[in-house]
Design an enzyme around this catalytic site. Structure first.
Site, PDB file in Angstrom:
ATOM      1  CB  CYS A 117      -0.930  -0.002   1.203  1.00  0.00           C
ATOM      2  SG  CYS A 117      -1.964  -1.472   1.264  1.00  0.00           S
ATOM      3  CG  HIS A 264      -3.477   3.207   1.918  1.00  0.00           C
ATOM      4  ND1 HIS A 264      -3.951   2.764   0.713  1.00  0.00           N
ATOM      5  CD2 HIS A 264      -3.470   2.132   2.749  1.00  0.00           C
ATOM      6  CE1 HIS A 264      -4.212   1.471   0.798  1.00  0.00           C
ATOM      7  NE2 HIS A 264      -3.927   1.065   2.023  1.00  0.00           N
ATOM      8  CG  ASN A 294      -6.675  -1.245   0.966  1.00  0.00           C
ATOM      9  OD1 ASN A 294      -5.925  -0.777   0.108  1.00  0.00           O
ATOM     10  ND2 ASN A 294      -6.243  -1.689   2.128  1.00  0.00           N
TER      11      ASN A 294
END
Ligand code: ACO
Length: 337
Positions: A117, A264, A294
């Site tokens: 990520c 994020h 996500n």
């Protein structure tokens, strides 16, 4: 430590999301979950999922073409391609070479980087260094993930969280560029860090050199994402806060100097807690987790591009980006658009 002047700036952004949408209600027909649970614990309502014919480089190339167009830069002008992904087309070679081919770039260095990520923030940091050294003038940085292919769709603790997509930026020298509001445009500070202490809290156990794939391992879904959610939750809040603080210090800015926070998109509760610790205004937080879930390394560049194209983030706005993911790897960056 104040950084005197930015060396690189964002010339254009783009993103791509696959057409197919999977809602929480649809997921609750595969696993024992509910729309209410997913929304309350994560903020996610739906995610985009790539059709079987689509590979990671297809999404990356679409996002890259849109970023090139926005930047007014030809593919032939790109002199470095960085693709942040943990879901490559193949283990060998790099997904970046397929992107290079698809967009029609020249014979330039093209490589993948795996920082989950945090991959896009890692990519920005590396691109900035190439521009600072004079080794590159136009860098294509892509964050792209096709996570739906590496999820265990029978595991409710992971399959509800993730989505597919790609985001891209073109970075070039900052030179003396100034936005309409008089602010110098460019990347003001970056910070990246990794720590393997929690490496097994978010990983794919089998399929690499440590545990080559076998039929038995596939049956046990050991080639799919495994996660200890609470381990990640705690370090995410702590490290998103600490890395954001570091880039604020490096750039000599305070939370009030930031126009937008582009975090994020892992979990709305993680974002809220980190922003609270930072003492930043919640109104400044950009969010699309409800629509896209996500998307790991694609998360920040998708959100940034959506926010620029919608007119929310304008030229001259200063944006704080921060991310944490598997590794664990994390980082932050501040950029004036
Ligand atoms: N639907 C219904 N119930 C569920 C689901 C689901 N999808 N998933 C887990 N549960 C159950 C659990 O089995 C558990 O049941 P039990 O009490 O009977 O044992 C209960 O819900 C609570 O589980 P927890 O894991 O304690 O739930 P928590 O509040 O921690 O939320 C979550 C889980 C959303 C995964 C959270 O820990 C989280 O977001 N962690 C961060 C992980 C993350 O975002 N990873 C993404 C990659 S890294 C990154 O991007 C930062």
């Amino acid at each position: 430590m104040n950084r005197p002047a930015p060396v690189s700036r964002i010339l254009g952004t783009g993103h791509y999301l696959p057409e197919k949408i999977v809602t929480n209600d649809e997921l609750s027909t595969y696993v024992d979950t509910s729309d209410a649970w997913i929304q309350e614990r994560t903020g996610i309502r739906q995610r985009h999922v790539a059709e079987p014919a689509i590979a990671t480089s297809d999404m990356a190339a679409e996002a890259a073409k849109r970023a090139l167009e926005a930047a007014g830069v030809a593919a032939s002008e790109i002199d470095l391609i960085l693709v942040a992904t943990v879901t490559p087309d193949h283990q060998l070679p790099a997904t970046a070479v397929f992107v290079q081919q698809k967009i029609g770039a020249g014979p330039v260095p093209s490589l993948d980087l795996a920082a989950a990520c945090a991959g896009f923030v890692y990519g920005l940091t590396i691109a900035d260094q190439f521009i600072a050294s004079g080794a590159a003038k136009r860098v294509l940085v892509i964050g792209v993930e096709l996570l739906s292919r590496i999820l265990d769709w029978k595991d409710r603790t992971t399959c509800v969280l993730f989505g597919d997509g790609a985001g891209a930026v073109i970075l070039g020298p900052a030179e003396e560029s100034t936005a309409a509001n008089g602010k110098r445009q460019g990347l003001l500070a970056t910070h990246i860090q990794s720590d393997a202490t929690l490496a097994q809290s978010l990983w794919i156990p089998a399929g690499g050199t440590r545990l080559p794939i076998t039929a038995a391992l596939i049956d046990e879904a050991e080639n799919k994402v495994h996660m200890k959610g609470q381990d990640i939750f705690k370090v995410a809040v702590k490290n998103l806060f600490s890395s954001s603080k570091k880039v604020l210090e490096k750039s000599g800015l305070g939370p009030d100097d930031i126009d937008w926070i582009c975090p994020h998109q892992a979990n709305l509760r993680i974002i809220d807690s980190a922003v609270n610790m930072l003492g930043a205004d919640k109104e400044k937080v950009l969010v699309n987790i409800d629509r896209v879930g996500n998307t790991s390394s694609a998360s920040i560049p998708i959100l940034l591009d959506e926010s620029i194209r919608s007119g929310k983030v304008k030229s001259g706005d200063t944006v704080l980006m921060c991310a944490l993911g598997a590794g664990i790897s994390w980082g932050a960056a501040i950029v004036t658009i």
